[in-house]
Design a protein around this motif. Structure first.
Motif, PDB file in Angstrom:
ATOM      1  N   LYS A 161       0.887  -1.307   0.002  1.00 55.88           N
ATOM      2  CA  LYS A 161       0.078  -0.031   0.023  1.00 55.88           C
ATOM      3  C   LYS A 161       0.946   1.227   0.000  1.00 55.88           C
ATOM      4  CE  LYS A 161      -3.185   2.908   2.939  1.00 55.88           C
ATOM      5  NZ  LYS A 161      -1.943   3.771   2.624  1.00 55.88           N
ATOM      6  N   GLU A 162       1.966   1.319   0.863  1.00 57.79           N
ATOM      7  CA  GLU A 162       2.774   2.475   0.962  1.00 57.79           C
ATOM      8  C   GLU A 162       3.554   2.653  -0.254  1.00 57.79           C
ATOM      9  OE1 GLU A 162       5.110   1.676   4.211  1.00 57.79           O
ATOM     10  OE2 GLU A 162       3.721   1.943   5.701  1.00 57.79           O
ATOM     11  N   LEU A 208      -1.728   4.686  -2.851  1.00 59.83           N
ATOM     12  CA  LEU A 208      -3.160   4.730  -2.719  1.00 59.83           C
ATOM     13  C   LEU A 208      -3.542   5.050  -1.294  1.00 59.83           C
ATOM     14  CD1 LEU A 208      -4.303   2.272  -5.809  1.00 59.83           C
ATOM     15  CD2 LEU A 208      -3.764   4.961  -5.777  1.00 59.83           C
ATOM     16  N   SER A 209      -4.742   5.761  -1.127  1.00 60.82           N
ATOM     17  CA  SER A 209      -5.160   5.836  -0.038  1.00 60.82           C
ATOM     18  C   SER A 209      -6.125   4.659   0.563  1.00 60.82           C
ATOM     19  CB  SER A 209      -6.200   7.317   0.244  1.00 60.82           C
ATOM     20  OG  SER A 209      -7.266   7.093  -0.703  1.00 60.82           O
ATOM     21  N   TYR A 210      -6.566   4.560   1.671  1.00 68.51           N
ATOM     22  CA  TYR A 210      -7.163   3.403   2.234  1.00 68.51           C
ATOM     23  C   TYR A 210      -8.726   3.774   1.475  1.00 68.51           C
ATOM     24  CZ  TYR A 210      -4.238   1.778   5.882  1.00 68.51           C
ATOM     25  OH  TYR A 210      -2.929   1.298   6.466  1.00 68.51           O
ATOM     26  N   GLY A 211      -9.144   4.807   1.136  1.00 71.81           N
ATOM     27  CA  GLY A 211     -10.465   5.226   0.594  1.00 71.81           C
ATOM     28  C   GLY A 211     -10.596   4.507  -0.718  1.00 71.81           C
ATOM     29  N   THR A 271     -13.517   1.267   4.159  1.00 68.97           N
ATOM     30  CA  THR A 271     -12.011   1.730   4.820  1.00 68.97           C
ATOM     31  C   THR A 271     -11.624   1.000   6.171  1.00 68.97           C
ATOM     32  OG1 THR A 271     -12.612   3.629   3.621  1.00 68.97           O
ATOM     33  CG2 THR A 271     -10.835   3.655   4.935  1.00 68.97           C
ATOM     34  N   HIS A 322      -8.375  -1.012   6.757  1.00 68.23           N
ATOM     35  CA  HIS A 322      -7.456  -0.887   7.895  1.00 68.23           C
ATOM     36  C   HIS A 322      -7.289  -1.980   8.674  1.00 68.23           C
ATOM     37  CE1 HIS A 322      -6.525   3.430   8.015  1.00 68.23           C
ATOM     38  NE2 HIS A 322      -7.728   3.654   7.884  1.00 68.23           N
ATOM     39  N   CYS A 347      -2.358  -2.282  -6.150  1.00 62.90           N
ATOM     40  CA  CYS A 347      -0.980  -1.706  -5.832  1.00 62.90           C
ATOM     41  C   CYS A 347       0.135  -1.822  -6.555  1.00 62.90           C
ATOM     42  CB  CYS A 347      -0.506  -2.348  -4.329  1.00 62.90           C
ATOM     43  SG  CYS A 347      -1.797  -1.914  -2.828  1.00 62.90           S
TER      44      CYS A 347
END
Length: 429
Positions: A15-16, A20-23, A33, A37, A59
């Motif tokens: 992810k990092e 991209l955001s969690y949303g 979301t 998490h 990702c």
């Protein structure tokens, strides 16, 4: 670091790096979301590989990174199913072969089913798969179990000293079981069945009518058989898109608790004495337990009994959900006189997923995930699957059922249907 923590670490790293955001990721995964998490923090584990696959592609994971993530998910999922079983220390050197544990013969069943597409794994998977299998045999609870080989004919062990090529196999695995024709070896089930295996186990159920069977009568083979070349983990409570499913239960809505998440469905269904309503998806993860390649030749459906569907209530697990992924499967019509597992193509956000087809190759480095989608509109059916395999050492049949009991799917046409109203905290029609 535990298997779940290792999986969560890989998710966070992808992810990092993907930025991209969690949303945004949650929308692409068709989840919330907060749920995403929890996946990334190690507080929860996806119930389906499809979620893991979509996450890796969203990702921008490479093929090797996607394989690493899937491998970590398989190990974490197996550990989750182990429940309260104590973890077994990993030996510094793995034995050449892990002996099979004796199991009682099971009664053959006759039915129809469906399967998904293969998933490829690298060479390191052989070592980790063997470790997971050894831990399962020691603790009696891991989801990946070893099977045993018996007799020279598929599904018909030979009485005599020693088993030769062409042996049948038996041994449960995963949340259900994967067992072949009766033999002297096998592994114990890792999770109890999620509902009554026959009408006698469910109050109010109609009398069973045995279906014509093409399976041979159960026989036992003396002595120990050589270890089978396949390990299997079975999931019998797979929901479409992770949320769309329904169960039949004789209980009234006032006494039925709220719907669970998919991962908790086996325990929920067992407590409610519930039966899959109209449809059932079964997912089987297979891997080789030796150094060679095993060829999966075909899948046969075995229907053990057909009954009049019980006049119970239908409980929908979701008021409506959908996703961009429809996995390729083997579809089974349980209402057919001789159900067949028919390959059906899937779809991923407009991209066609090819239909699965036999023969398939499986080894310790190349696991295969098969998905079978069974449906009925006219019967309360007990059924199982027989997976034919062959290897340089022989051939046999792997029985896929629900913890040593038949899978059970019942038609629900014309029955009262209830959905759970979150704002009211109760079931309503």
């Amino acid at each position: 670091m535990s298997e779940a923590e290792d999986f969560a670490r890989l998710m966070r790293e992808l992810k990092e790096r993907g930025g991209l955001s969690y949303g945004v990721l949650a929308r692409r995964l068709h989840t919330s979301t907060s749920t995403l998490h929890r996946y990334c923090n190690g507080e929860a584990l996806p119930a389906e590989f499809a979620v893991v696959d979509r996450f890796a592609r969203a990702c921008g994971a490479s093929a090797a990174e996607a394989v690493d993530l899937h491998r970590a998910w398989l190990l974490a999922d197996a550990r989750r199913r182990a429940g309260a079983a104590a973890p077994t220390p990993v030996p510094t050197q793995l034995p050449e072969a892990v002996p099979a544990v004796a199991a009682e013969p099971a009664v053959p069943v006759v039915g129809t089913a469906t399967v998904g597409e293969p998933v490829v794994r690298p060479s390191w998977y052989r070592r980790r798969a063997a470790v997971v299998a050894a831990a399962g045999l020691a603790a009696g609870a891991l989801a990946v179990a070893l099977l045993a080989v018996t007799g020279p004919d598929r599904g018909a062990p030979q009485a005599g000293a020693g088993a030769g090529p062409g042996a049948g196999t038996r041994g449960p695995a995963g949340s259900g079981s994967a067992a072949g024709t009766p033999s002297a070896g096998g592994a114990a089930p890792t999770e109890s069945a999620t509902g009554p295996a026959s009408p006698s186990a469910a109050s109010g159920g109609p009398a069973a009518v045995p279906a014509p069977s093409s399976a041979p009568p159960p026989v036992s083979a003396p002595g120990r058989a050589p270890a089978a070349p396949l390990g299997a983990a079975v999931r019998s409570h797979v929901w479409a898109a992770g949320c769309d499913h329904a169960y039949l239960s004789e209980r009234g809505p006032a006494s039925v608790p709220p719907p669970p998440v998919e991962a908790d469905a086996p325990a929920w269904a067992s407590a409610q004495r519930a039966v899959h309503a109209g449809n059932q998806i079964v997912e089987v993860t297979l891997h080789g337990t030796g150094g060679g390649v095993v060829v999966l030749e075909g899948l046969e459906v075995r229907v053990a009994a057909r009954r009049t569907p019980p006049a119970w209530n239908v409980y929908q697990m979701s008021q409506g959900c959908g996703g961009g992924l429809t996995p390729a499967v083997f579809a089974v019509n349980l209402d057919a006189p001789r159900p067949l597992a028919r390959p059906v193509a899937g779809n991923d956000a407009g991209n066609r997923l090819p239909a699965p087809s036999f023969p398939m190759r499986v080894s310790a480095a190349e696991p295969v995930v098969l998905r079978v989608a069974a449906a009925t509109t006219g019967c309360d059916c007990d059924w199982a699957l027989d997976l034919r395999w062959s290897s340089p050492a022989g051939s046999g049949t792997l029985r896929i059922d629900d913890g040593g009991r038949p899978l059970r799917t019942s038609a629900a046409t014309g029955r009262p249907v209830y959905g759970y109203a979150l704002e009211q905290g109760r079931w309503s029609r």
